[in-house]
Design a protein around this motif. Structure first.
Motif, PDB file in Angstrom:
ATOM      1  N   ASN A  48       0.832  -1.189   0.000  1.00  9.06           N
ATOM      2  CA  ASN A  48       0.000   0.000   0.000  1.00  9.06           C
ATOM      3  C   ASN A  48       0.880   1.259   0.000  1.00  9.06           C
ATOM      4  OD1 ASN A  48      -2.364   1.425   0.126  1.00  9.06           O
ATOM      5  ND2 ASN A  48      -3.080   0.479   2.029  1.00  9.06           N
ATOM      6  N   PRO A  49       0.920   2.024  -1.110  1.00  2.00           N
ATOM      7  CA  PRO A  49       1.801   3.200  -1.151  1.00  2.00           C
ATOM      8  C   PRO A  49       1.562   4.143   0.036  1.00  2.00           C
ATOM      9  CG  PRO A  49       0.848   2.786  -3.312  1.00  2.00           C
ATOM     10  CD  PRO A  49       0.156   1.859  -2.345  1.00  2.00           C
ATOM     11  N   PHE A 108     -11.987  -0.057 -12.481  1.00  3.92           N
ATOM     12  CA  PHE A 108     -11.932   0.284 -11.049  1.00  3.92           C
ATOM     13  C   PHE A 108     -10.624  -0.266 -10.474  1.00  3.92           C
ATOM     14  CE2 PHE A 108     -16.438   0.709 -11.707  1.00  3.92           C
ATOM     15  CZ  PHE A 108     -16.839   1.672 -10.801  1.00  3.92           C
ATOM     16  N   GLY A 109      -9.496   0.254 -10.911  1.00  2.00           N
ATOM     17  CA  GLY A 109      -8.204  -0.274 -10.480  1.00  2.00           C
ATOM     18  C   GLY A 109      -7.818  -1.467 -11.336  1.00  2.00           C
ATOM     19  N   GLY A 110      -6.517  -1.747 -11.337  1.00  2.00           N
ATOM     20  CA  GLY A 110      -6.017  -2.850 -12.156  1.00  2.00           C
ATOM     21  C   GLY A 110      -6.587  -4.198 -11.738  1.00  2.00           C
ATOM     22  N   TYR A 249       0.756   7.339  -9.172  1.00  2.00           N
ATOM     23  CA  TYR A 249       0.348   8.638  -8.591  1.00  2.00           C
ATOM     24  C   TYR A 249      -0.153   8.481  -7.157  1.00  2.00           C
ATOM     25  CZ  TYR A 249       0.448   9.650 -13.592  1.00  2.00           C
ATOM     26  OH  TYR A 249       0.838   9.760 -14.915  1.00  2.00           O
ATOM     27  N   ASN A 250       0.194   7.393  -6.502  1.00  2.00           N
ATOM     28  CA  ASN A 250      -0.273   7.163  -5.120  1.00  2.00           C
ATOM     29  C   ASN A 250      -1.789   7.315  -5.003  1.00  2.00           C
ATOM     30  OD1 ASN A 250       2.344   6.781  -4.012  1.00  2.00           O
ATOM     31  ND2 ASN A 250       2.663   8.990  -4.127  1.00  2.00           N
ATOM     32  N   MET A 251      -2.486   6.617  -5.865  1.00  2.00           N
ATOM     33  CA  MET A 251      -3.951   6.738  -5.898  1.00  2.00           C
ATOM     34  C   MET A 251      -4.625   5.385  -5.617  1.00  2.00           C
ATOM     35  SD  MET A 251      -4.311   9.380  -9.115  1.00  2.00           S
ATOM     36  CE  MET A 251      -6.088   9.471  -9.143  1.00  2.00           C
ATOM     37  N   ALA A 252      -3.997   4.576  -4.756  1.00  2.00           N
ATOM     38  CA  ALA A 252      -4.533   3.221  -4.527  1.00  2.00           C
ATOM     39  C   ALA A 252      -5.980   3.250  -4.023  1.00  2.00           C
ATOM     40  CB  ALA A 252      -3.637   2.463  -3.556  1.00  2.00           C
TER      41      ALA A 252
END
Ligand SMILES: Cc1ncc(COP(=O)(O)O)c(C=O)c1O
Length: 398
Positions: A48-49, A108-110, A249-252
């Motif tokens: 988790n970034p 919705f995310g990878g 982009y730290n958008m987890a």
């Protein structure tokens, strides 16, 4: 605990029983139990970034949240401006030409796309080639499709790349899909253009769709920029790449990514998504488009942070005699366990005796045994402290 409807038990569908156990959930529970005892736990086990989303992206979402257009349902497969932004980034970063309308699917995310592609392509009995060790979410989609996994060992001797020469003609003939992921989670290995060339030839020969998971595409070290699978001649004919904004982009927490490449596969992903969802909140799509097309200095800065942490960690590892190769990319370090331990017993020892959480390699597959994964997701001081604590256990010869 089973519940009843009248006299009847609620019976989950068979596919629910076939799902692999969520390895990270177990890891989080163990770490939380130690923290609950009041211990100062350094958690290097997760992915988790730790850095915040760059402020210009956050500001765009704040502004976009007030746009009444976004309060309505978004278009089914997402706004065209986000697809155009994805195509722009691929042109700028990789010189790959993409048709935004037909070659980009918003996700919705990878993770979502990586699970969906198996639903789109695999029937029960089909084979999917999966890296071992590898990111466990590939297994989830294959299990939901009722298909079979055939593991491609990633070994240190082969620079953690699959060796297609080891795949039998029978398996290659039955395989319809293969996953690959460079920069790699969990090993930190990177792939070169030659490897992707071999991959396209192998895929063409056997009619296998390639799913290239490029989650860590922005994180390459030592001045080496990770190669995109789509840069390979012929790649777009055989597969798609999955890109996420989570790491770059730290958008987890925002849950936004895209699949990019083969138009037929993109169409299938959009089709399945039409049945599951109605795309992402418009404000998130607008902020994501800005992330992709706005200033990229924040990405270079993030890469420098991870590289500097990598140096801090490996400097400390050297001092305690824990020898391993530095990762070429991603924010993970793949380290051999001390002699006499399995990856799980070693991870348990570090948690109990040093209050350090690491991810046992066996959780990523059979060939992950003998290793643990450490994330570069805390400060250099905490990374050094974690290693110093481990050093006090005298497990390695300095
Ligand atoms: C290898 C790999 N692929 C994909 C993902 C999915 O990321 P997201 O769903 O946040 O886009 C991750 C996240 O940890 C990952 O490590």
């Amino acid at each position: 605990m089973d519940t009843q409807i009248g006299q009847h038990l609620i019976q989950p569908a068979d596919r629910m029983n076939g799902l692999p156990t969520q390895f990270f959930a177990k890891l989080v529970a163990k770490a939380n139990a130690q923290t609950a005892k009041g211990r100062d736990v350094i958690n290097l086990g997760q992915g988790n970034p730790d850095q915040p989303t760059p402020p210009h992206i956050v500001a765009k979402l704040q502004e976009a949240a007030a746009n009444p257009l976004y309060h309505k349902y978004p278009p089914f497969s997402g706004y065209s401006f986000l697809k155009e932004a994805a195509a722009t980034r691929y042109k700028e970063d990789y010189d790959v030409d993409i048709d935004p309308a037909s070659e980009v699917a918003i996700l919705f995310g990878g993770k979502t796309g990586l699970v969906e592609i198996s639903q789109c392509l695999l029937n029960p009995g089909d084979v999917c080639l999966v890296p071992d060790p590898g990111y466990p979410d590939y297994w989830s989609g294959v299990a939901l499709a009722g298909a079979e996994m055939s593991f491609m060992p990633l070994t240190e001797q082969n620079r953690y790349l699959p060796d297609y020469g080891l795949i039998s003609t029978e398996i290659a003939g039955r395989a319809k899909l293969m996953f690959m992921n460079y920069p790699n989670n969990p090993t930190g290995a990177v792939a070169d253009a030659d490897f992707y060339g071999r991959t396209v030839r192998f895929a063409e020969q056997h009619g296998i769709v390639v799913a290239s998971d490029f989650a860590y595409g922005a994180i390459g070290f030592d001045g080496n920029k990770p190669v995109s699978f789509l840069q390979t001649p012929g790649a777009k004919e055989v597969g798609v790449e999955f890109y996420t904004l989570s790491k770059t982009y730290n958008m987890a927490g925002w849950r936004v990514g895209f699949a990019i490449g083969n138009a037929q596969i993109v169409k299938l992903i959009n089709l399945i998504q039409d049945h599951y969802y109605c795309s992402l909140f418009g404000g998130i799509q607008e902020a994501a488009a800005l992330a992709l097309t706005g200033p990229q200095q924040c990405v270079a800065e993030l890469r420098a942070i991870y590289e500097s942490r990598r140096e801090a960690l490996f400097g400390a590892l050297d001092r305690i005699g824990w020898k391993a190769a530095r990762p070429g990319g991603s924010f993970f370090c793949w380290l051999p366990v001390a002699p006499g331990y399995t990856s799980e017993s070693f991870a348990d020892l570090l948690l109990q005796e040093a209050d350090v959480v690491v991810a046992p390699g066996a959780g990523f597959g059979k060939h992950g045994e003998g290793y643990v994964r450490l994330g570069l997701l805390t400060t250099e001081a905490r990374l050094r402290e974690a290693v110093e604590r481990i050093g006090r256990l005298n497990l390695f010869q300095a």
